[in-house]
Scaffold this active site. Structure first.
Site, PDB file in Angstrom:
ATOM      1  N   TRP A  50       0.852  -1.103  -0.014  1.00 40.72           N
ATOM      2  CA  TRP A  50      -0.023   0.125  -0.066  1.00 40.72           C
ATOM      3  C   TRP A  50       0.892   1.358   0.022  1.00 40.72           C
ATOM      4  O   TRP A  50       0.648   2.265  -0.456  1.00 40.72           O
ATOM      5  CB  TRP A  50      -0.883   0.028   1.194  1.00 40.72           C
ATOM      6  CG  TRP A  50      -2.094  -1.006   0.807  1.00 40.72           C
ATOM      7  CD1 TRP A  50      -2.290  -2.106   1.674  1.00 40.72           C
ATOM      8  CD2 TRP A  50      -2.830  -0.886  -0.237  1.00 40.72           C
ATOM      9  NE1 TRP A  50      -3.275  -2.614   0.975  1.00 40.72           N
ATOM     10  CE2 TRP A  50      -3.830  -2.020  -0.035  1.00 40.72           C
ATOM     11  CE3 TRP A  50      -3.429  -0.112  -1.052  1.00 40.72           C
ATOM     12  CZ2 TRP A  50      -4.809  -2.386  -0.891  1.00 40.72           C
ATOM     13  CZ3 TRP A  50      -4.445  -0.457  -1.921  1.00 40.72           C
ATOM     14  CH2 TRP A  50      -5.013  -1.586  -1.783  1.00 40.72           C
TER      15      TRP A  50
ATOM     16  N   ASP B 273      -1.666   6.472   6.487  1.00 42.84           N
ATOM     17  CA  ASP B 273      -2.949   5.599   5.697  1.00 42.84           C
ATOM     18  C   ASP B 273      -3.313   4.701   7.018  1.00 42.84           C
ATOM     19  O   ASP B 273      -2.618   3.861   7.062  1.00 42.84           O
ATOM     20  CB  ASP B 273      -2.364   5.053   4.727  1.00 42.84           C
ATOM     21  CG  ASP B 273      -3.529   3.891   4.039  1.00 42.84           C
ATOM     22  OD1 ASP B 273      -4.614   3.990   4.577  1.00 42.84           O
ATOM     23  OD2 ASP B 273      -3.193   3.377   2.888  1.00 42.84           O
TER      24      ASP B 273
ATOM     25  N   LYS C 197     -12.578  -2.040   6.393  1.00 42.87           N
ATOM     26  CA  LYS C 197     -11.841  -2.956   7.050  1.00 42.87           C
ATOM     27  C   LYS C 197     -12.303  -3.076   8.577  1.00 42.87           C
ATOM     28  O   LYS C 197     -12.781  -3.816   9.028  1.00 42.87           O
ATOM     29  CB  LYS C 197     -10.182  -2.889   7.087  1.00 42.87           C
ATOM     30  CG  LYS C 197      -9.756  -3.352   5.784  1.00 42.87           C
ATOM     31  CD  LYS C 197      -8.989  -2.504   4.987  1.00 42.87           C
ATOM     32  CE  LYS C 197      -8.858  -2.936   3.515  1.00 42.87           C
ATOM     33  NZ  LYS C 197      -8.212  -2.036   2.510  1.00 42.87           N
TER      34      LYS C 197
HETATM   35  C1  LIG Z   1      -7.493  -1.363   1.613  1.00 41.89           C
HETATM   36  C2  LIG Z   1      -6.536  -0.588   1.849  1.00 41.89           C
HETATM   37  C3  LIG Z   1      -6.131   0.564   0.791  1.00 41.89           C
HETATM   38  C4  LIG Z   1      -7.270   0.671  -0.314  1.00 41.89           C
HETATM   39  O1  LIG Z   1      -8.379   1.082   0.155  1.00 41.89           O
HETATM   40  P1  LIG Z   1      -9.658   1.727  -0.896  1.00 41.89           P
HETATM   41  O2  LIG Z   1     -10.702   2.127  -0.149  1.00 41.89           O
HETATM   42  O3  LIG Z   1     -10.054   0.200  -1.796  1.00 41.89           O
HETATM   43  O4  LIG Z   1      -9.286   2.493  -2.065  1.00 41.89           O
HETATM   44  C5  LIG Z   1      -5.446   1.679   1.228  1.00 41.89           C
HETATM   45  N1  LIG Z   1      -4.695   1.293   2.021  1.00 41.89           N
HETATM   46  C6  LIG Z   1      -4.595   0.280   3.041  1.00 41.89           C
HETATM   47  C7  LIG Z   1      -3.431   0.208   4.134  1.00 41.89           C
HETATM   48  C8  LIG Z   1      -5.553  -0.607   2.772  1.00 41.89           C
HETATM   49  O5  LIG Z   1      -5.539  -1.700   3.487  1.00 41.89           O
END
Ligand SMILES: *Cc1c(COP(=O)(O)O)cnc(C)c1O
Length: 363
Positions: A103, A174, A198
C-alpha cells in the site's frame, strides 16, 4: 439463530452481528419516517443528525482535538493517495514516504504524479517483512509531509510507535486497516485517512481526520471535489454523500462505544491475535509467520506452511468448516487471517483449534 461464517476477509470484512441486526431493524422505516435512510434527502434533519453523530462519536472515541476536522469522503483510500500530494505538496517541497509494502508503494506512485518525492526509509531489502526502525527514518529538509502506512494489510506488519516529525513536517498516515483498533494520539498527525471497509463499516466511505492548518494552502487549480477545504466548509455535505455507509459507520462507532471504547477494543484485539500467533509459534515450524516478530500486525496475520500443496489443502479444508478469507494476497502468497475490530474472539479460537488439528493430521 443466524449461522455466521468465521469471516477473516481482508476487506470488505466482517461487521458485528449486532450492527447488522440494528440496521435490519431500521432498514425499511428509519425512526418512523416511513422510508429508509437511503431514500432520504442528505439535506434532511435526520441525515444531518447521522452525519453529526458519527463525527461526534469518532471525536469522543479517538479523543480528537478541536482543531481537527472529521470528514466522510468517497473514492476510497486510493483517492487519498492522490489527494494528499495534490493538496499538501507546494512547489519546491517533497512528499516523503516510509516504504513498508504494497500500500505504501501505491501511495508513493500517486504522489510521483504531482511533485517531488523522497523515500524516508524502506524495508524492501527484507521483502517488507518488518517496519523500519524509527531512528532509520530520514525526513529531508524540503519535505512537506511524511507519509506512513500504519498497518500494511497485505504483508501483515504494523507500526508499534509513530515517528515524531512535528517540528519539520506534517505526519500523514494511511490507517485503512487499523483505524480505531487501538488508542492513537491524533495530535501527532496532520492528516489521517482510512477506507471504512476494514475496521469501520462497509465500503463506500473514507474517513479523513485533518488538522485545520493542513488544508489551507491547497493550490487554486484543484477541482472542488479533490480539495479538503471544500469538504471542510460543507461539513462533508458538498455533494451527495454515501449516506447509507456513513449511517453504518455510525452504528459501528456506537458498537465500539458500547464495548467500552478503544482501549477495550485494543485489548480484545490483542487477545484475539495471540491465539493465532501462538498457534503459529507453538507449531514447531509447521507454520511460519511472514512478518518479523517485532513488526507483527494485530489486524492481519500472515503465515505460511512449508509446502504449497498443504497451503492449498488448508484453504480447502478450512472452507469446508465454515472459515472464509484465509487465502493470502497474491503478492505474498500463503495464508492470511484478518482479525479486524468486528471479528469475534470465538472465530479466532476456532481458527487456532483448526490450525492445531490440521497440523496433527498433516504434520
Ligand atoms: C485496503 C487498503 C487501501 C485501499 O483502500 P480503498 O478504499 O480500496 O481505496 C489502502 N491502504 C490500505 C492500508 C489498505 O488496507
Amino acid at each position: 439463530m443466524t449461522k455466521r461464517a468465521f469471516n477473516f476477509n481482508a476487506g470488505p470484512a466482517a461487521l458485528p452481528l449486532e450492527v447488522l441486526e440494528r440496521a435490519q431493524q431500521q432498514f425499511v422505516d428509519y425512526e418512523g419516517a416511513g422510508m429508509s435512510i437511503m431514500e432520504m434527502s442528505h439535506r434532511s434533519a435526520a441525515y444531518e443528525q447521522v452525519n453529526n453523530d458519527a463525527q461526534t462519536l469518532l471525536r469522543r472515541l479517538y479523543g480528537i482535538p478541536d482543531n481537527y476536522h472529521v470528514l466522510f469522503l468517497q473514492g476510497g483510500a486510493s483517492t487519498q493517495f492522490a489527494m494528499v500530494p495534490m493538496n499538501l505538496l507546494q512547489p519546491g517541497r517533497a512528499g516523503a514516504y516510509v516504504m513498508t509494502g504494497s500500500w505504501s508503494k501505491k501511495a508513493l506512485k500517486e504522489a510521483q504524479l504531482f511533485g517531488e518525492t523522497a523515500i524516508a526509509a524502506s524495508s524492501e531489502s527484507d521483502s517488507y517483512t518488518r517496519i523500519p526502525s524509527l531512528s532509520d527514518i530520514e525526513v529531508p529538509a524540503e519535505a512537506a509531509y511524511l507519509h506512513i502506512t500504519s498497518n500494511e494489510t497485505i504483508e501483515g506488519t504494523q507500526f508499534g510507535a509513530y515517528p515524531n516529525v512535528a517540528d519539520h513536517a506534517t505526519l500523514v498516515a494511511d490507517m485503512s486497516s487499523d483505524i480505531l483498533s487501538r488508542p492513537v494520539d491524533v495530535s501527532q498527525f496532520g492528516l489521517i485517512y482510512a477506507g471504512a471497509q476494514k475496521n469501520l463499516g462497509p465500503s463506500g466511505v473514507t474517513l479523513v481526520i485533518i488538522r485545520d492548518d493542513v488544508a489551507v494552502d491547497s493550490p487554486k487549480h484543484l477541482p472542488a471535489m479533490l480539495r479538503y477545504d471544500t469538504h471542510i466548509k460543507a461539513n462533508s455535505l458538498y455533494n451527495t454523500p454515501p449516506s447509507f455507509s456513513v449511517y453504518m459507520v455510525k452504528l459501528m462507532l456506537e458498537w465500539i462505544e458500547a464495548r467500552g471504547g478503544i482501549a477495550q477494543i485494543d485489548q480484545y484485539n490483542r487477545d484475539k491475535t495471540k491465539l493465532i500467533y501462538d498457534a503459529i509459534d507453538q507449531s514447531g515450524g509447521f507454520y511460519r509467520g511472514v512478518a518479523q516478530a517485532a513488526s507483527r500486525s494485530t489486524m492481519n496475520i500472515t503465515f505460511r506452511i512449508h509446502d504449497a500443496e498443504l497451503e492449498k489443502r488448508f484453504i480447502k479444508e478450512s472452507e469446508a468448516q465454515g472459515f472464509v478469507g484465509l487465502k493470502g494476497h497474491r503478492d505474498v502468497g500463503g495464508l492470511r487471517a484478518s482479525t479486524y475490530n468486528a471479528v469475534p474472539l470465538e472465530s479466532c479460537r476456532a481458527l487456532a483449534e483448526f490450525m492445531k488439528e490440521f497440523q496433527a493430521s498433516n504434520g
